[in-house]
Scaffold this motif. Structure first.
Motif, PDB file in Angstrom:
ATOM      1  N   SER A  61       0.863  -1.183   0.000  1.00 59.64           N
ATOM      2  CA  SER A  61       0.000   0.000   0.000  1.00 59.64           C
ATOM      3  C   SER A  61       0.895   1.228   0.000  1.00 59.64           C
ATOM      4  CB  SER A  61      -0.939   0.008   1.205  1.00 59.64           C
ATOM      5  OG  SER A  61      -0.192   0.121   2.411  1.00 59.64           O
ATOM      6  N   SER A  62       0.415   2.319  -0.595  1.00 56.09           N
ATOM      7  CA  SER A  62       1.286   3.478  -0.705  1.00 56.09           C
ATOM      8  C   SER A  62       0.505   4.723  -1.115  1.00 56.09           C
ATOM      9  CB  SER A  62       2.384   3.213  -1.748  1.00 56.09           C
ATOM     10  OG  SER A  62       3.224   4.338  -1.918  1.00 56.09           O
ATOM     11  N   TRP A  63       1.012   5.881  -0.716  1.00 51.54           N
ATOM     12  CA  TRP A  63       0.603   7.144  -1.308  1.00 51.54           C
ATOM     13  C   TRP A  63       1.384   7.330  -2.602  1.00 51.54           C
ATOM     14  CZ3 TRP A  63      -3.160  10.445   0.283  1.00 51.54           C
ATOM     15  CH2 TRP A  63      -3.686  10.255   1.571  1.00 51.54           C
ATOM     16  N   LEU A  64       0.819   8.078  -3.522  1.00 54.20           N
ATOM     17  CA  LEU A  64       1.538   8.390  -4.752  1.00 54.20           C
ATOM     18  C   LEU A  64       1.101   9.748  -5.275  1.00 54.20           C
ATOM     19  CD1 LEU A  64       0.037   6.827  -7.923  1.00 54.20           C
ATOM     20  CD2 LEU A  64      -0.955   6.255  -5.721  1.00 54.20           C
ATOM     21  N   THR A  65       1.982  10.349  -6.046  1.00 53.77           N
ATOM     22  CA  THR A  65       1.670  11.593  -6.738  1.00 53.77           C
ATOM     23  C   THR A  65       1.726  11.345  -8.238  1.00 53.77           C
ATOM     24  OG1 THR A  65       3.992  12.289  -6.727  1.00 53.77           O
ATOM     25  CG2 THR A  65       2.599  13.039  -4.904  1.00 53.77           C
ATOM     26  N   THR A  66       0.890  12.049  -8.977  1.00 55.30           N
ATOM     27  CA  THR A  66       0.944  11.995 -10.438  1.00 55.30           C
ATOM     28  C   THR A  66       0.996  13.417 -10.977  1.00 55.30           C
ATOM     29  OG1 THR A  66      -1.463  12.009 -10.758  1.00 55.30           O
ATOM     30  CG2 THR A  66      -0.408   9.856 -10.473  1.00 55.30           C
ATOM     31  N   ILE A  67       1.656  13.567 -12.097  1.00 51.66           N
ATOM     32  CA  ILE A  67       1.696  14.841 -12.791  1.00 51.66           C
ATOM     33  C   ILE A  67       1.561  14.560 -14.276  1.00 51.66           C
ATOM     34  CG2 ILE A  67       4.230  14.826 -12.800  1.00 51.66           C
ATOM     35  CD1 ILE A  67       4.030  17.943 -12.743  1.00 51.66           C
ATOM     36  N   ALA A  68       0.672  15.285 -14.954  1.00 50.98           N
ATOM     37  CA  ALA A  68       0.351  15.002 -16.359  1.00 50.98           C
ATOM     38  C   ALA A  68       0.198  16.302 -17.136  1.00 50.98           C
ATOM     39  CB  ALA A  68      -0.912  14.157 -16.460  1.00 50.98           C
ATOM     40  N   PRO A  69       1.275  16.786 -17.767  1.00 53.37           N
ATOM     41  CA  PRO A  69       1.148  17.941 -18.664  1.00 53.37           C
ATOM     42  C   PRO A  69       0.615  17.501 -20.022  1.00 53.37           C
ATOM     43  CG  PRO A  69       3.426  17.228 -18.575  1.00 53.37           C
ATOM     44  CD  PRO A  69       2.663  16.340 -17.617  1.00 53.37           C
ATOM     45  N   SER A  70      -0.120  18.373 -20.695  1.00 50.35           N
ATOM     46  CA  SER A  70      -0.685  18.031 -22.003  1.00 50.35           C
ATOM     47  C   SER A  70      -0.726  19.268 -22.888  1.00 50.35           C
ATOM     48  CB  SER A  70      -2.097  17.447 -21.863  1.00 50.35           C
ATOM     49  OG  SER A  70      -2.987  18.408 -21.316  1.00 50.35           O
ATOM     50  N   LEU A  71      -0.780  19.032 -24.176  1.00 47.66           N
ATOM     51  CA  LEU A  71      -0.900  20.120 -25.143  1.00 47.66           C
ATOM     52  C   LEU A  71      -1.747  19.641 -26.308  1.00 47.66           C
ATOM     53  CD1 LEU A  71      -0.101  22.972 -26.101  1.00 47.66           C
ATOM     54  CD2 LEU A  71       1.871  21.921 -27.248  1.00 47.66           C
ATOM     55  N   LYS A  72      -2.739  20.448 -26.686  1.00 43.60           N
ATOM     56  CA  LYS A  72      -3.617  20.141 -27.806  1.00 43.60           C
ATOM     57  C   LYS A  72      -3.577  21.295 -28.798  1.00 43.60           C
ATOM     58  CE  LYS A  72      -8.513  19.200 -28.849  1.00 43.60           C
ATOM     59  NZ  LYS A  72      -9.857  19.042 -28.251  1.00 43.60           N
ATOM     60  N   ALA A  73      -3.388  20.960 -30.072  1.00 42.91           N
ATOM     61  CA  ALA A  73      -3.413  21.964 -31.138  1.00 42.91           C
ATOM     62  C   ALA A  73      -4.602  21.677 -32.030  1.00 42.91           C
ATOM     63  CB  ALA A  73      -2.122  21.922 -31.946  1.00 42.91           C
ATOM     64  N   ASN A  74      -5.380  22.723 -32.332  1.00 36.53           N
ATOM     65  CA  ASN A  74      -6.595  22.540 -33.128  1.00 36.53           C
ATOM     66  C   ASN A  74      -6.646  23.582 -34.245  1.00 36.53           C
ATOM     67  OD1 ASN A  74      -9.298  21.164 -33.356  1.00 36.53           O
ATOM     68  ND2 ASN A  74      -9.971  23.289 -33.186  1.00 36.53           N
ATOM     69  N   LEU A  75      -6.976  23.109 -35.446  1.00 36.91           N
ATOM     70  CA  LEU A  75      -7.106  23.994 -36.605  1.00 36.91           C
ATOM     71  C   LEU A  75      -8.435  23.736 -37.282  1.00 36.91           C
ATOM     72  CD1 LEU A  75      -6.013  26.017 -38.725  1.00 36.91           C
ATOM     73  CD2 LEU A  75      -4.988  24.041 -39.903  1.00 36.91           C
ATOM     74  N   VAL A  76      -9.230  24.778 -37.436  1.00 36.98           N
ATOM     75  CA  VAL A  76     -10.489  24.692 -38.170  1.00 36.98           C
ATOM     76  C   VAL A  76     -10.292  25.379 -39.510  1.00 36.98           C
ATOM     77  CG1 VAL A  76     -12.929  25.293 -38.201  1.00 36.98           C
ATOM     78  CG2 VAL A  76     -11.826  24.663 -36.038  1.00 36.98           C
ATOM     79  N   ASP A  77     -10.476  24.617 -40.575  1.00 38.66           N
ATOM     80  CA  ASP A  77     -10.298  25.132 -41.936  1.00 38.66           C
ATOM     81  C   ASP A  77     -11.596  24.913 -42.706  1.00 38.66           C
ATOM     82  OD1 ASP A  77      -9.374  26.016 -44.351  1.00 38.66           O
ATOM     83  OD2 ASP A  77      -8.186  24.211 -44.798  1.00 38.66           O
ATOM     84  N   GLY A  78     -12.485  25.875 -42.621  1.00 37.31           N
ATOM     85  CA  GLY A  78     -13.795  25.708 -43.248  1.00 37.31           C
ATOM     86  C   GLY A  78     -14.573  24.603 -42.570  1.00 37.31           C
ATOM     87  N   VAL A  79     -14.972  23.586 -43.344  1.00 38.39           N
ATOM     88  CA  VAL A  79     -15.733  22.465 -42.788  1.00 38.39           C
ATOM     89  C   VAL A  79     -14.820  21.369 -42.264  1.00 38.39           C
ATOM     90  CG1 VAL A  79     -17.743  22.882 -44.235  1.00 38.39           C
ATOM     91  CG2 VAL A  79     -15.896  21.414 -45.079  1.00 38.39           C
ATOM     92  N   ASN A  80     -13.514  21.542 -42.415  1.00 42.15           N
ATOM     93  CA  ASN A  80     -12.559  20.539 -41.979  1.00 42.15           C
ATOM     94  C   ASN A  80     -11.943  20.927 -40.638  1.00 42.15           C
ATOM     95  OD1 ASN A  80     -12.964  19.174 -44.459  1.00 42.15           O
ATOM     96  ND2 ASN A  80     -11.418  20.465 -45.442  1.00 42.15           N
ATOM     97  N   ASN A  81     -11.606  19.902 -39.847  1.00 37.29           N
ATOM     98  CA  ASN A  81     -11.040  20.137 -38.526  1.00 37.29           C
ATOM     99  C   ASN A  81      -9.847  19.213 -38.318  1.00 37.29           C
ATOM    100  OD1 ASN A  81     -10.858  19.568 -35.449  1.00 37.29           O
ATOM    101  ND2 ASN A  81     -12.137  21.375 -35.550  1.00 37.29           N
ATOM    102  N   TYR A  82      -8.740  19.785 -37.800  1.00 41.86           N
ATOM    103  CA  TYR A  82      -7.520  19.012 -37.567  1.00 41.86           C
ATOM    104  C   TYR A  82      -7.097  19.193 -36.107  1.00 41.86           C
ATOM    105  CZ  TYR A  82      -7.457  19.486 -42.648  1.00 41.86           C
ATOM    106  OH  TYR A  82      -7.796  19.483 -43.980  1.00 41.86           O
ATOM    107  N   THR A  83      -6.738  18.083 -35.468  1.00 41.43           N
ATOM    108  CA  THR A  83      -6.351  18.128 -34.061  1.00 41.43           C
ATOM    109  C   THR A  83      -5.100  17.288 -33.842  1.00 41.43           C
ATOM    110  OG1 THR A  83      -8.673  18.328 -33.386  1.00 41.43           O
ATOM    111  CG2 THR A  83      -7.103  17.682 -31.694  1.00 41.43           C
ATOM    112  N   LEU A  84      -4.177  17.810 -33.039  1.00 42.26           N
ATOM    113  CA  LEU A  84      -2.976  17.087 -32.632  1.00 42.26           C
ATOM    114  C   LEU A  84      -2.844  17.229 -31.124  1.00 42.26           C
ATOM    115  CD1 LEU A  84      -0.460  15.484 -33.606  1.00 42.26           C
ATOM    116  CD2 LEU A  84       0.765  17.667 -33.661  1.00 42.26           C
ATOM    117  N   SER A  85      -2.734  16.106 -30.417  1.00 44.58           N
ATOM    118  CA  SER A  85      -2.660  16.132 -28.954  1.00 44.58           C
ATOM    119  C   SER A  85      -1.487  15.296 -28.481  1.00 44.58           C
ATOM    120  CB  SER A  85      -3.949  15.576 -28.331  1.00 44.58           C
ATOM    121  OG  SER A  85      -5.092  16.271 -28.781  1.00 44.58           O
TER     122      SER A  85
END
Length: 408
Positions: A61-85
């Motif tokens: 049994s144990s205590w624990l810490t977590t750390i989670a950085p994230s980055l999401k890039a989103n581009l809307v080009d007319g009716v099209n959508n692009y995402t990178l995460s």
């Protein structure tokens, strides 16, 4: 949800609730001149796990810490959508450094509409993840390992739909590729390296009301890269489904699909599966500030753990969740799941033969406060109870803690 180790359907319920809640308010983002929106995030948590390796005696049994950085890039080009995460997640245990881990993933998605009647989705994901000791290939053997089991996976999906909102019918086609390869304990994990290639298609009949009738078929080739000690596990997994999809204003949405699954093994000595398979996911929002989610299903799946004398597992799951918004800055979530895993062959236990069946029960609860636009604080608890006709893998486990989510 990372902080609660939920099983497949309970996770689906909570993730659906989170997605809905996030869609109701704008996320903090950096707008660039190129039109690409950048959305950084950071999630940290402190929690206690009273049974880290999932054994009957609660050895660790144990205590624990977590750390989670994230980055999401989103581009809307007319009716099209692009995402990178992309995201990283690091977990450090205070009393069990053997269970420390670092996970990561990179995900890209394009949603294209080359014509009013054409919808195309292309998605690819690369992940570097882990299985906790006592889970997956190390089920019931957590103490044997001196670190977590690490693996990498690649997943690619292409989905196409032909038809517009006014069409009586729509055609669907999809393809998927998935590969999973373990990185350590190769003397045993090599037997669970595998890849999957799937093709599928379907037809949707729009009734003109809130309901759609759906017919689907999907067939997957599952290939294991090393021959298991009990013999090859390569198989063809085919599903035929009939069902309905519905959306009754904002009150309820859902799917219900019933069908037939056939799992054919290349090795004649293995027992094939053929039988009833089904799934349903329902979201019911009787009040603007309170809603319920239901997910359930039955399917045959491959065996993860090693040294198991079975060809496949029949999994049956039922989950229900309730989410409630008490005020603009305070929400709660509660979920329960009941799952059984039935193994098709007799197992050896205490000099006798028995048919293994596991029962897993999970209760998960959260209370989330948002004191600032950029800060979300969540207290959570997760209660898990596993019983089995194979007593060695029985356990109960409690995880509780607090999580902080920071955005711009």
């Amino acid at each position: 949800m990372g902080k609660l180790k939920l099983t497949r359907l309970t996770g689906m319920l909570f993730c659906g609730v989170v997605t809905t809640a996030q869609a109701q308010e704008p996320e903090g983002m950096i707008r660039t001149e190129s039109g690409i929106d950048l959305i950084p995030g950071l999630v940290t948590s402190l929690r206690h796990d009273d049974n880290v390796i999932r054994d009957k005696d609660k050895t660790v049994s144990s205590w624990l810490t977590t750390i989670a950085p994230s980055l999401k890039a989103n581009l809307v080009d007319g009716v099209n959508n692009y995402t990178l995460s992309t995201a990283l997640r690091n977990g450090k245990y205070f009393s069990s450094s053997e269970d420390n881990y670092t996970d990561g993933y990179l995900d890209g998605e394009a949603r294209l509409s080359p014509g009013s009647a054409h919808q195309l989705k292309i998605k690819g994901t690369g992940s570097w993840l882990h299985e906790d000791r006592g889970t997956g290939v190390s089920e019931g053997r957590g103490l044997v390992q001196d670190e977590v089991t690490r693996y990498n996976s690649q997943n690619g999906v292409v989905e196409y739909e032909y038809g517009n909102q006014g069409s009586t019918g729509k055609l669907r086609a999809n393809a998927r590729y998935y590969a999973k390869d373990y990185d350590n304990f190769r003397e045993v994990t090599q037997y669970r390296d595998h890849d999957l290639r799937q093709l599928g298609g379907g037809f949707v009949y729009q009734t003109g009301g809130a309901f759609k009738l759906v017919a689907e078929v999907a067939s997957a080739d599952i290939n294991f890269k090393s021959v298991d000690l009990s013999g090859a596990r390569d198989n063809q997994d085919t599903n035929y489904r009939l069902g309905t999809e519905w959306e009754l204003s904002a009150i309820t949405t859902g799917i219900l699909k019933l069908g037939y699954q056939k799992k054919d093994f290349e090795l004649d000595q293995r027992e094939n599966f053929s039988g009833f398979a089904w799934e349903t996911i329902v979201q019911w929002q009787p009040l603007t500030y309170s809603g319920f989610d239901l997910a359930a299903g039955r399917r045959a799946k491959d065996v993860d753990a090693l040294n198991i004398n079975s060809d496949y597992i029949v999994e049956t799951s039922y989950s229900i969740g309730w989410n409630h918004q008490w005020s603009e800055s305070l929400t709660s979530k509660l979920a329960y799941e009941y799952q059984t895993d039935a193994y098709n062959l007799l197992q050896s236990s205490a000099n006798s033969l028995l048919r293994r069946e596991d029962t897993n029960k999970v209760i998960a609860a959260e209370l989330t406060a948002k004191p600032k636009r950029w800060l979300q604080v969540t207290g959570f608890i997760n209660l898990e109870d596993r019983s089995s006709t194979l007593g060695i893998i029985e356990f109960d486990r409690t995880v509780y803690g607090v999580e902080f989510k920071v955005t711009l």
